[in-house]
Design an enzyme around this catalytic site. Structure first.
Site, short mmCIF file in Angstrom:
data_model
loop_
_atom_site.label_atom_id
_atom_site.label_comp_id
_atom_site.label_asym_id
_atom_site.label_seq_id
_atom_site.Cartn_x
_atom_site.Cartn_y
_atom_site.Cartn_z
N TYR A 1 17.39 29.22 8.19
CA TYR A 1 16.19 29.89 8.73
C TYR A 1 16.22 29.91 10.26
O TYR A 1 16.60 28.92 10.89
CB TYR A 1 14.92 29.17 8.29
CG TYR A 1 14.53 29.44 6.86
CD1 TYR A 1 14.23 30.73 6.42
CD2 TYR A 1 14.43 28.39 5.96
CE1 TYR A 1 13.85 30.96 5.11
CE2 TYR A 1 14.04 28.61 4.65
CZ TYR A 1 13.75 29.89 4.23
OH TYR A 1 13.36 30.11 2.94
N LYS B 1 0.84 -1.21 0.00
CA LYS B 1 0.00 0.00 0.00
C LYS B 1 0.88 1.26 0.00
O LYS B 1 2.10 1.16 0.20
CB LYS B 1 -0.92 -0.02 1.22
CG LYS B 1 -0.18 -0.02 2.56
CD LYS B 1 -1.11 -0.28 3.74
CE LYS B 1 -0.35 -0.33 5.05
NZ LYS B 1 -1.22 -0.67 6.19
#
Ligand SMILES: *Cc1c(COP(=O)(O)O)cnc(C)c1O
Length: 358
Positions: free
Chosen positions: A255, A35
């Site tokens: 950042y 899956k």
């Protein structure tokens, strides 16, 4: 020229891991759980690589089962979440998909539908997500018999809540509940085992096990890495160094300016970020590797790049490939640095990253 950021997929390692699952499953057969695009590795490639060894596949939803058929593979496919509409039952019959029947509304669809596919019945033994209560099973079975669906019933399934935790008593309790609930119908097959159950001493796997993460080399057990369990990493996430520089003591990187160099530090930027599925929560000191030598991340992960400390690898140059996870740095280790599990990292690699199989 595309940037050289890739997920290399080792299909031999995948096959070896599947064989390990079979060996651990004993007399149970193992349906390969593919899956979520083969846990992010590419469902067509993964299912194809297992085609000559896996007698059955399991996926979450019908569109994933169609992807297996589109790859030209004929094995039955179990739909772990069953169907989402009554009309899909006919597709199941035509395509040899085996839906899991987990709730009353699906039972009604079986009654309304034009044909009954082969299917499984889910018993809720304590996970409390899906499935019929053990006490309701006699009524559900009577209903199935009444609507003429008994012939399609393959067997019973259940799912464990805590199989990843070796110290939990819940797995044994769920197993006991499952055995008791299904005992009146011994002619049907039974299936409970996810990957973790393959490593749980004394855990019966009945007729079919359902290995997922272990096929991809990720650990299903808390506190253990895949290789410690004899599993081989299947995905290597790699990206090139695109620049190197020396930042001076006191300078910050990235950042938020959260990481500040304590002394002059040679660092590099790597062309991978959370836009590729690399976890933003992996902070300073998360491991990576160059040429088999371990290095560490510094500062914040950006969308398209991240920073590494090159103090350990003075020979590293622009263009060199950095392993974000793979054989030197395990995906389980990066997951734990990011406060998550390998499942999320592997399934989270985005479409920007080409999967290259070998
Ligand atoms: C995903 C899934 C599995 C496989 O679980 P792993 O922990 O990846 O081995 C097995 N059974 C069900 C019902 C699942 O949803």
């Amino acid at each position: 020229m595309p940037r050289n950021t890739t997920a290399r997929i080792d299909l031999d390692a995948l096959r070896n891991n599947y064989r390990k699952a079979c060996a651990r499953a004993g007399s149970a057969k193992a349906m390969a759980v593919v899956k979520a695009d083969g846990y992010g590795h590419g469902i067509a490639q993964v299912a194809s690589a297992l085609a000559d060894v896996a007698p059955k596949y399991a996926v979450a939803c019908i569109e994933e089962a169609f992807a297996i058929r589109a790859a030209g593979l004929a094995q039955p496919v179990v739909l772990l979440q069953g169907v989402h509409a009554v009309g899909d039952l006919a597709e199941c019959v035509h395509n040899q998909f085996e839906p899991v029947l987990h709730g009353e509304h699906q039972l009604e669809w079986m009654e309304q539908g034009s044909a009954i596919p082969e299917f499984w019945l889910k018993v809720n033994t304590g996970m409390n997500r899906l499935g019929f209560w053990p006490d309701d099973l006699p009524a559900v079975m009577a209903k199935l018999e009444k609507i003429g669906a008994f012939g399609g019933l393959q067997g019973f399934v259940s799912h464990f809540a805590c199989a990843d935790d070796e110290s939990s008593a819940m797995t044994a309790a769920q197993t006991a509940t499952f055995e008791k609930a299904t005992a009146p119908w011994p002619s049907f097959m039974r299936s409970v085992g996810n990957s973790a159950a393959h490593f749980t001493a004394g855990q019966p796997l009945f007729d079919w096990s359902r290995p997922g993460i272990m096929l991809y080399g990720g650990s299903p057990i808390i506190g253990k890495a895949g290789p410690e369990l004899g599993l081989e990493p299947v995905m290597t996430l790699e990206a090139p160094l695109i620049t190197t520089r020396v930042v001076k003591a006191g300078d910050s990187v990235g950042y938020g300016a959260g990481w500040v160099a304590q002394h002059d530090t040679r660092m590099g930027m790597v062309a991978v970020g959370y836009g590729d599925g690399y976890p933003r929560h992996a902070g300073t000191d998360t491991p990576a590797a160059i040429g088999g030598r371990r290095i560490r991340l510094i500062g914040r992960v950006s969308m398209d790049m991240l920073a590494v400390d090159l103090s350990n690898t003075p020979e590293a140059r622009e263009g060199d490939l950095v392993e974000l996870w793979g054989r030197t740095v395990g995906v389980d280790e990066v997951a734990s640095c990011a406060g998550t599990i390998s499942y999320e990292l592997l399934t989270g690699i985005t479409r920007r990253v080409p999967r290259i199989c070998r």
